[in-house]
Design a protein around this motif. Structure first.
Motif, PDB file in Angstrom:
ATOM      1  N   ILE A  13       0.817  -1.217   0.000  1.00 16.63           N
ATOM      2  CA  ILE A  13       0.000   0.000   0.000  1.00 16.63           C
ATOM      3  C   ILE A  13       0.848   1.265   0.000  1.00 16.63           C
ATOM      4  O   ILE A  13       0.327   2.377  -0.072  1.00 16.63           O
ATOM      5  CB  ILE A  13      -0.954   0.024   1.207  1.00 16.63           C
ATOM      6  CG1 ILE A  13      -0.168  -0.048   2.520  1.00 16.63           C
ATOM      7  CG2 ILE A  13      -1.955  -1.124   1.121  1.00 16.63           C
ATOM      8  CD1 ILE A  13      -1.043   0.137   3.759  1.00 16.63           C
ATOM      9  N   GLY A  14       2.164   1.107   0.091  1.00 15.13           N
ATOM     10  CA  GLY A  14       3.037   2.280   0.076  1.00 15.13           C
ATOM     11  C   GLY A  14       4.415   1.920   0.583  1.00 15.13           C
ATOM     12  O   GLY A  14       4.729   0.740   0.814  1.00 15.13           O
ATOM     13  N   GLU A  15       5.258   2.915   0.749  1.00 14.96           N
ATOM     14  CA  GLU A  15       6.587   2.706   1.325  1.00 14.96           C
ATOM     15  C   GLU A  15       7.057   3.988   1.992  1.00 14.96           C
ATOM     16  O   GLU A  15       6.625   5.087   1.645  1.00 14.96           O
ATOM     17  CB  GLU A  15       7.597   2.227   0.283  1.00 14.96           C
ATOM     18  CG  GLU A  15       7.903   3.200  -0.820  1.00 14.96           C
ATOM     19  CD  GLU A  15       8.957   2.652  -1.779  1.00 14.96           C
ATOM     20  OE1 GLU A  15       9.817   3.456  -2.198  1.00 14.96           O
ATOM     21  OE2 GLU A  15       8.932   1.450  -2.108  1.00 14.96           O
ATOM     22  N   ILE A  16       7.939   3.831   2.969  1.00 16.10           N
ATOM     23  CA  ILE A  16       8.508   4.959   3.715  1.00 16.10           C
ATOM     24  C   ILE A  16      10.014   4.777   3.763  1.00 16.10           C
ATOM     25  O   ILE A  16      10.513   3.651   3.899  1.00 16.10           O
ATOM     26  CB  ILE A  16       7.958   5.038   5.153  1.00 16.10           C
ATOM     27  CG1 ILE A  16       6.434   5.028   5.161  1.00 16.10           C
ATOM     28  CG2 ILE A  16       8.459   6.286   5.863  1.00 16.10           C
ATOM     29  CD1 ILE A  16       5.850   4.986   6.558  1.00 16.10           C
ATOM     30  N   GLU A  17      10.735   5.871   3.684  1.00 15.87           N
ATOM     31  CA  GLU A  17      12.188   5.788   3.753  1.00 15.87           C
ATOM     32  C   GLU A  17      12.654   5.701   5.201  1.00 15.87           C
ATOM     33  O   GLU A  17      12.080   6.305   6.100  1.00 15.87           O
ATOM     34  CB  GLU A  17      12.830   6.993   3.064  1.00 15.87           C
ATOM     35  CG  GLU A  17      12.756   6.934   1.546  1.00 15.87           C
ATOM     36  CD  GLU A  17      13.695   7.921   0.889  1.00 15.87           C
ATOM     37  OE1 GLU A  17      14.404   8.645   1.612  1.00 15.87           O
ATOM     38  OE2 GLU A  17      13.716   7.960  -0.343  1.00 15.87           O
ATOM     39  N   ALA A  18      13.697   4.912   5.410  1.00 14.71           N
ATOM     40  CA  ALA A  18      14.358   4.856   6.705  1.00 14.71           C
ATOM     41  C   ALA A  18      15.315   6.057   6.805  1.00 14.71           C
ATOM     42  O   ALA A  18      15.718   6.598   5.773  1.00 14.71           O
ATOM     43  CB  ALA A  18      15.130   3.555   6.824  1.00 14.71           C
ATOM     44  N   PRO A  19      15.651   6.487   8.014  1.00 12.56           N
ATOM     45  CA  PRO A  19      15.341   5.867   9.299  1.00 12.56           C
ATOM     46  C   PRO A  19      14.003   6.309   9.898  1.00 12.56           C
ATOM     47  O   PRO A  19      13.629   5.831  10.963  1.00 12.56           O
ATOM     48  CB  PRO A  19      16.501   6.331  10.187  1.00 12.56           C
ATOM     49  CG  PRO A  19      16.844   7.691   9.649  1.00 12.56           C
ATOM     50  CD  PRO A  19      16.634   7.600   8.158  1.00 12.56           C
ATOM     51  N   PHE A  27      22.069  15.339  14.446  1.00 10.29           N
ATOM     52  CA  PHE A  27      22.430  14.591  13.242  1.00 10.29           C
ATOM     53  C   PHE A  27      21.293  14.583  12.235  1.00 10.29           C
ATOM     54  O   PHE A  27      20.116  14.706  12.592  1.00 10.29           O
ATOM     55  CB  PHE A  27      22.868  13.158  13.582  1.00 10.29           C
ATOM     56  CG  PHE A  27      21.883  12.341  14.371  1.00 10.29           C
ATOM     57  CD1 PHE A  27      20.858  11.641  13.745  1.00 10.29           C
ATOM     58  CD2 PHE A  27      21.988  12.269  15.750  1.00 10.29           C
ATOM     59  CE1 PHE A  27      19.953  10.876  14.473  1.00 10.29           C
ATOM     60  CE2 PHE A  27      21.088  11.501  16.500  1.00 10.29           C
ATOM     61  CZ  PHE A  27      20.070  10.810  15.853  1.00 10.29           C
ATOM     62  N   ASP A  28      21.672  14.474  10.958  1.00 12.42           N
ATOM     63  CA  ASP A  28      20.689  14.389   9.878  1.00 12.42           C
ATOM     64  C   ASP A  28      19.906  13.093  10.040  1.00 12.42           C
ATOM     65  O   ASP A  28      20.496  12.013  10.122  1.00 12.42           O
ATOM     66  CB  ASP A  28      21.390  14.375   8.515  1.00 12.42           C
ATOM     67  CG  ASP A  28      22.098  15.680   8.197  1.00 12.42           C
ATOM     68  OD1 ASP A  28      21.795  16.686   8.860  1.00 12.42           O
ATOM     69  OD2 ASP A  28      22.946  15.692   7.286  1.00 12.42           O
ATOM     70  N   ASN A  29      18.591  13.200  10.074  1.00 12.91           N
ATOM     71  CA  ASN A  29      17.759  12.007  10.187  1.00 12.91           C
ATOM     72  C   ASN A  29      17.570  11.413   8.795  1.00 12.91           C
ATOM     73  O   ASN A  29      16.468  11.321   8.258  1.00 12.91           O
ATOM     74  CB  ASN A  29      16.409  12.367  10.818  1.00 12.91           C
ATOM     75  CG  ASN A  29      15.732  11.157  11.427  1.00 12.91           C
ATOM     76  OD1 ASN A  29      16.373  10.155  11.727  1.00 12.91           O
ATOM     77  ND2 ASN A  29      14.429  11.235  11.615  1.00 12.91           N
ATOM     78  N   SER A  30      18.705  11.042   8.202  1.00 12.37           N
ATOM     79  CA  SER A  30      18.747  10.546   6.836  1.00 12.37           C
ATOM     80  C   SER A  30      19.970   9.661   6.705  1.00 12.37           C
ATOM     81  O   SER A  30      20.894   9.737   7.516  1.00 12.37           O
ATOM     82  CB  SER A  30      18.817  11.714   5.851  1.00 12.37           C
ATOM     83  OG  SER A  30      18.898  11.278   4.527  1.00 12.37           O
ATOM     84  N   MET A  31      19.988   8.819   5.685  1.00 14.80           N
ATOM     85  CA  MET A  31      21.055   7.837   5.561  1.00 14.80           C
ATOM     86  C   MET A  31      21.955   8.130   4.364  1.00 14.80           C
ATOM     87  O   MET A  31      21.625   8.918   3.491  1.00 14.80           O
ATOM     88  CB  MET A  31      20.438   6.439   5.421  1.00 14.80           C
ATOM     89  CG  MET A  31      19.429   6.111   6.510  1.00 14.80           C
ATOM     90  SD  MET A  31      18.614   4.536   6.302  1.00 14.80           S
ATOM     91  CE  MET A  31      19.869   3.436   6.920  1.00 14.80           C
TER      92      MET A  31
END
Length: 465
Positions: A119-125, A299-303
């Motif tokens: 039904i969808g997707e979300i990026e981590a983190p 910190f950046d909440n990204s990978m």
């Protein structure tokens, strides 16, 4: 045409702009794209080597990055060519050239079939905060309960079932981090600021569940059936208080007691201020404190290379500190811990417990008076070191005032021979600094100070320290 802006006075940022509406239009919330992002550069070179071995002549411009990759074993040099090693291939499994994060697929079952569909997707983190086992997740006007979370390379999946619930869930997170390198740093008179790569580990083993309209005091605590552990590499900016030095390979453990409440509040205020100064969204930044080391880490909440927020914070750290102090100083609450208009933060993993507004203000005031240290700043005429010259008069109020008056911030002058120390070259660099209105007013002076540290001039108001 007209525009209407709705501001919530119980939000620290909105409350500040209600009182300072012109600042909303004056704040430059744009930050530049970092084309020299080291993490992205490393992975791009690995992808090139993975496709076909690289000749030395092809990557001469990236010799430093290539050396890093060879040192940690991700690249192998053999017979004049660079090859992507097994370790390099493995690290690329965690990297997506298309985007900067891992995708978590949202799967559920229909009423008429046991087969799951997406039904969808979300990026981590970010996905980890929302989709731990037991979490309630709202998607397309439907409430789901997460039954399981399976991590597999870049593509994880969360299995959801529909649940008609008026409740919401909040994760209880435990964090620790390693500062794995330092790209840039500024040493101030009473604190240190560094920017570099960070490895973050978080664990969610418990969560709160409450009615959406109820207070957190009425929430129930539940265990996560299978605790969710996750690691990611990103970029961060760290503030070492009380002149705490910060080095690479430094491990930080997030902890919180009543004795750490001031640093906890400062972290929240720096995050609020950063969102205003650099234009970050709430989900783009996170942070932690290690009171045992007097370090606040954002910190950046990204990978896989971050999202650029902490780079912008580092470049404008003095403005961020100044705005954080304004936020806490202009709030009219009398609460010792502060309130939703100043020290509270919606993203707090400790749910805004153990905050100290009064002591937080003292820390920010101390940071606000800290200035970059002038390293080896020598007078061209008499070779006196400026910092030593000031030390000789700092305890004598009359001489100190005379010294500072002679200095006049810009240009810097030597106390002994009144020699001016600001060159045309430095003046042109100052004009390139964002938010400086002082560079146009600098007098036309000659001379270049020997061995002058450029980092010491990142603030155009730097004078004698």
């Amino acid at each position: 045409s007209n525009a209407i802006m709705v501001l919530d006075e119980l939000n620290p940022i909105a409350n500040y702009y209600i009182k300072n509406i012109q600042k909303y239009f004056d704040d430059d919330k744009l930050h530049t794209i970092n084309f020299e992002n080291p993490t992205v550069k490393e992975n791009q070179i690995l992808l090139m080597a993975k496709e076909t071995p690289l000749l030395e002549s092809e990557i001469t411009k990236f010799s430093e990055t290539v050396q890093i990759l060879c040192d940690d074993g991700r690249l192998i040099f053999n017979n004049g060519k660079y090859y992507c090693s097994d370790a390099g291939w493995k690290s690329l499994d965690e990297y997506s050239i298309r985007d900067m994060g891992h995708a978590v697929r949202l799967l559920t079952k229909s009423y008429h079939s046991e087969k799951q569909y997406q039904i969808g997707e979300i990026e981590a983190p970010i996905a980890y905060d929302w989709l731990y086992p037991g979490a309630l997740y709202f998607h397309d006007k439907i409430t789901y309960r997460c039954k399981s979370f399976e991590k597999k390379g870049r593509y994880s999946k969360a299995s959801l079932i529909r649940e008609n619930s008026p409740n919401m869930t909040l994760p209880i997170k435990f964090k620790d981090a390693d500062i794995t390198g330092i790209y840039e740093s500024v040493e101030n008179s009473n604190f240190t600021t560094v920017y570099g790569p960070v490895h973050v580990h978080q664990q969610i083993s418990k969560y709160y569940e409450k009615n959406r309209l109820a207070s957190l005091k009425k929430a129930e605590i539940h265990d996560v059936d299978v605790p969710l552990h996750f690691d990611f590499n990103t970029l961060g900016v760290a503030f070492g208080l009380k002149s705490q030095s910060i080095s690479a390979k430094l491990h930080l453990s997030d902890s919180l007691t009543s004795a750490d409440s001031a640093m906890h509040a400062v972290k929240h205020l720096l995050i609020h201020a950063a969102k205003m100064i650099v234009g970050a969204e709430s989900s783009e930044i996170d942070g932690m404190i290690d009171p045992t080391k007097n370090i606040i880490l954002l910190f950046d909440n990204s990978m896989n290379g971050g999202n650029g927020v902490c780079k912008a914070i580092f470049e404008k750290y003095n403005l961020v500190i100044e705005r954080a102090l304004e936020l806490i100083s202009t709030c009219d609450c009398n609460e010792s811990a502060g309130c939703p208009k100043c020290t509270h933060w919606d993203g707090c993993s400790h749910f805004n417990e153990n905050l100290d507004k009064v002591e937080a203000r003292k820390i920010l005031e101390s940071m606000g008076t800290g200035k970059p240290i002038l390293e080896k700043q020598l007078c061209l005429k008499c070779d006196s070191e400026f910092s030593e010259a000031f030390d000789l008069v700092k305890n004598d109020d009359v001489k100190k005032q005379e010294f500072l008056k002679e200095s006049e911030i810009n240009p810097i002058r030597c106390y002994y021979c009144k020699n001016k120390q600001l060159s045309d070259e430095i003046r042109e660099k100052l004009k390139e600094i964002p938010h400086t209105e002082y560079s146009e007013k600098l007098p036309n002076v000659e001379g270049l100070a020997k061995n002058m540290s450029w980092s010491a001039l990142s603030d155009p108001m730097v004078g004698l320290r």
